[in-house]
Design a protein around this motif. Structure first.
Motif, PDB file in Angstrom:
ATOM      1  N   VAL A  26      56.630  43.364  52.452  1.00  0.00           N
ATOM      2  CA  VAL A  26      55.988  42.489  51.474  1.00  0.00           C
ATOM      3  C   VAL A  26      57.063  41.645  50.801  1.00  0.00           C
ATOM      4  CG1 VAL A  26      54.657  42.395  49.325  1.00  0.00           C
ATOM      5  CG2 VAL A  26      54.116  44.122  51.055  1.00  0.00           C
ATOM      6  N   ILE A  27      56.838  40.363  50.746  1.00  0.00           N
ATOM      7  CA  ILE A  27      57.790  39.472  50.079  1.00  0.00           C
ATOM      8  C   ILE A  27      57.094  38.835  48.884  1.00  0.00           C
ATOM      9  CG2 ILE A  27      59.199  37.382  50.297  1.00  0.00           C
ATOM     10  CD1 ILE A  27      59.334  37.953  53.322  1.00  0.00           C
ATOM     11  N   VAL A  28      57.676  39.024  47.694  1.00  0.00           N
ATOM     12  CA  VAL A  28      57.161  38.367  46.493  1.00  0.00           C
ATOM     13  C   VAL A  28      58.113  37.236  46.136  1.00  0.00           C
ATOM     14  CG1 VAL A  28      56.534  38.638  44.071  1.00  0.00           C
ATOM     15  CG2 VAL A  28      56.097  40.502  45.687  1.00  0.00           C
ATOM     16  N   ARG A  29      57.655  36.019  46.296  1.00  0.00           N
ATOM     17  CA  ARG A  29      58.510  34.856  45.995  1.00  0.00           C
ATOM     18  C   ARG A  29      58.430  34.485  44.541  1.00  0.00           C
ATOM     19  NH1 ARG A  29      57.575  33.430  50.987  1.00  0.00           N
ATOM     20  NH2 ARG A  29      59.532  33.660  52.081  1.00  0.00           N
ATOM     21  N   ASN A  30      57.235  34.608  43.993  1.00  0.00           N
ATOM     22  CA  ASN A  30      57.033  34.270  42.584  1.00  0.00           C
ATOM     23  C   ASN A  30      56.126  35.333  41.984  1.00  0.00           C
ATOM     24  OD1 ASN A  30      56.551  33.206  40.111  1.00  0.00           O
ATOM     25  ND2 ASN A  30      55.963  31.165  40.838  1.00  0.00           N
ATOM     26  N   LYS A  31      56.706  36.152  41.118  1.00  0.00           N
ATOM     27  CA  LYS A  31      55.897  37.242  40.553  1.00  0.00           C
ATOM     28  C   LYS A  31      55.127  36.817  39.314  1.00  0.00           C
ATOM     29  CE  LYS A  31      60.051  39.002  38.345  1.00  0.00           C
ATOM     30  NZ  LYS A  31      61.074  40.047  38.374  1.00  0.00           N
ATOM     31  N   ASN A  32      55.330  35.577  38.869  1.00  0.00           N
ATOM     32  CA  ASN A  32      54.675  35.117  37.645  1.00  0.00           C
ATOM     33  C   ASN A  32      53.293  34.551  37.936  1.00  0.00           C
ATOM     34  OD1 ASN A  32      56.859  35.744  35.833  1.00  0.00           O
ATOM     35  ND2 ASN A  32      57.947  34.061  36.814  1.00  0.00           N
ATOM     36  N   LEU A  33      52.397  35.412  38.326  1.00  0.00           N
ATOM     37  CA  LEU A  33      51.002  35.016  38.473  1.00  0.00           C
ATOM     38  C   LEU A  33      50.332  35.251  37.123  1.00  0.00           C
ATOM     39  CD1 LEU A  33      50.212  36.422  42.031  1.00  0.00           C
ATOM     40  CD2 LEU A  33      51.199  34.230  41.371  1.00  0.00           C
ATOM     41  N   ARG A  34      49.003  35.242  37.096  1.00  0.00           N
ATOM     42  CA  ARG A  34      48.295  35.456  35.830  1.00  0.00           C
ATOM     43  C   ARG A  34      48.842  36.687  35.108  1.00  0.00           C
ATOM     44  NH1 ARG A  34      43.338  34.716  32.909  1.00  0.00           N
ATOM     45  NH2 ARG A  34      43.948  35.600  30.953  1.00  0.00           N
ATOM     46  N   PHE A  35      49.026  37.762  35.853  1.00  0.00           N
ATOM     47  CA  PHE A  35      49.749  38.923  35.345  1.00  0.00           C
ATOM     48  C   PHE A  35      50.960  39.111  36.231  1.00  0.00           C
ATOM     49  CE2 PHE A  35      45.173  39.816  34.633  1.00  0.00           C
ATOM     50  CZ  PHE A  35      45.179  39.615  33.264  1.00  0.00           C
ATOM     51  N   LYS A  36      52.052  39.493  35.627  1.00  0.00           N
ATOM     52  CA  LYS A  36      53.298  39.610  36.366  1.00  0.00           C
ATOM     53  C   LYS A  36      53.168  40.701  37.434  1.00  0.00           C
ATOM     54  CE  LYS A  36      58.062  39.023  35.151  1.00  0.00           C
ATOM     55  NZ  LYS A  36      58.910  38.736  33.997  1.00  0.00           N
ATOM     56  N   ILE A  37      53.593  40.381  38.646  1.00  0.00           N
ATOM     57  CA  ILE A  37      53.609  41.395  39.696  1.00  0.00           C
ATOM     58  C   ILE A  37      54.722  42.384  39.353  1.00  0.00           C
ATOM     59  CG2 ILE A  37      54.106  41.821  42.128  1.00  0.00           C
ATOM     60  CD1 ILE A  37      52.812  39.166  42.780  1.00  0.00           C
ATOM     61  N   PRO A  38      54.389  43.671  39.218  1.00  0.00           N
ATOM     62  CA  PRO A  38      55.384  44.647  38.744  1.00  0.00           C
ATOM     63  C   PRO A  38      56.484  44.908  39.767  1.00  0.00           C
ATOM     64  CG  PRO A  38      53.378  45.765  39.414  1.00  0.00           C
ATOM     65  CD  PRO A  38      53.098  44.293  39.523  1.00  0.00           C
TER      66      PRO A  38
END
Length: 287
Positions: A26-38
């Motif tokens: 899993v690659i998270v490029r931007n964790k700043n969605l509506r709620f932060k991806i932990p």
DNA sequence: AAGAGGCCCTGATAGC
DNA sequence: TGCTATCAGGGCCTCT
């Protein structure tokens, strides 16, 4: 884009593609969605199998092999893109970025399987992922949600008990997920048109037969929309799982100034802002 | 305590 | 062409 029908259409195609497949990376490029991806989100998913893809209301639910869950809400602008890939170098391979079906920007999260890669794109970042540890927590997560329109609990008795002494207008109720789950702005407009009820009508003034029509049409509109593959408006035409056709069936949404589609009616469609949301209706046949 | 309104964010489009 | 204003399918939070 996504109200219940669109999410359901996405669910169906996604389930076919990734059911029983193991998450490799899993690659998270931007964790700043509506709620932060932990932190640890990737680790949580990696090496687990997706048993199936489910849905409640506008949420996708990934059932994971260790009896935990991953929720995904698409917000206003979330889309899922799916790319097949060769087995060789399937994790590090980046040639797929040239794919014409993939947006250039806002590809925030990638879930990589052996032969397939799903990419979450979301310009406005109103969508979010959420990890749920067990079935108890899942139940709790949705405990305040009203039933979906299809559910037997969404019946006349339930609706009347909710409407008693309430000053709120009917459109706001249809959008209130605590009352009924899965209806958004487009379908709320369409449901009220079919039910011949004005969107700003206070619910305590509704007759029994109005409530019956609203219940029946909620089911009808959502079912028809699912059957047609959901609604594609603006630039969502080429998105995975939502090449829908239901927008052709819109009777009021985005039809301001045009003639009412009810054959016996000579009215024109009006637009009015109710609670900050565009509302479309015919003030001749909706009363 | 119910209900109204603000706000999170980017991109498309309209109007000047 | 380039600026600014407005609007977009959701839902959480705050204020009254």
């Amino acid at each position: 884009m996504p109200e219940l029908p669109e999410v359901e259409v996405i669910r169906q195609s996604l389930d076919k593609k990734i059911k029983r497949k193991k998450v490799k990376k899993v690659i998270v490029r931007n964790k700043n969605l509506r709620f932060k991806i932990p932190d640890g989100f990737s680790r949580f998913l990696e090496n687990k199998k997706i048993l199936r893809v489910g849905r409640f209301s506008k949420y996708l639910i990934f059932y994971l092999s260790n009896k935990s869950y991953c929720l995904l809400h698409l917000g206003m602008s979330g889309t899922i893109h799916l790319l097949n890939q060769n087995k060789k170098n399937f994790i590090t391979n980046t040639s797929f970025y040239n794919s014409p079906i993939l947006p250039k920007k806002h590809n925030h999260v990638e879930i990589i399987f052996e032969k397939i890669r799903i990419i979450y794109n979301d310009p406005r970042r109103f969508g979010f992922f959420q990890i749920i540890d067990n079935s108890k927590m899942l139940e709790k997560r949705f405990s305040n949600f009203g039933p979906e329109p299809f559910h037997l609990d969404f019946n006349l008795k339930y609706v009347l008990s909710f409407f008693k002494k309430k000053e709120k207008n009917i459109k706001n109720f249809l959008l209130d997920q605590n009352f009924v789950s899965g209806i958004g702005n487009i379908y709320a407009n369409e449901i009220l048109f079919l039910s011949k009820v004005k969107p700003d009508k206070k619910v305590n003034l509704l007759k029994k037969k109005d409530c019956v029509r609203i219940i029946i049409n909620s089911r009808k509109v959502l079912k028809d929309a699912i059957k047609k593959g959901g609604s594609s408006i603006r630039d969502f035409k080429n998105t995975f799982g939502s090449k829908g056709d239901f927008q052709k069936n819109f009777k009021v949404y985005d039809r301001v100034g045009l003639l009412c589609k009810r054959s016996s009616c000579a009215g024109k469609i009006k637009k009015k802002i109710i609670s900050n949301r565009s509302t479309f209706f015919c003030d001749t046949c909706q009363i």
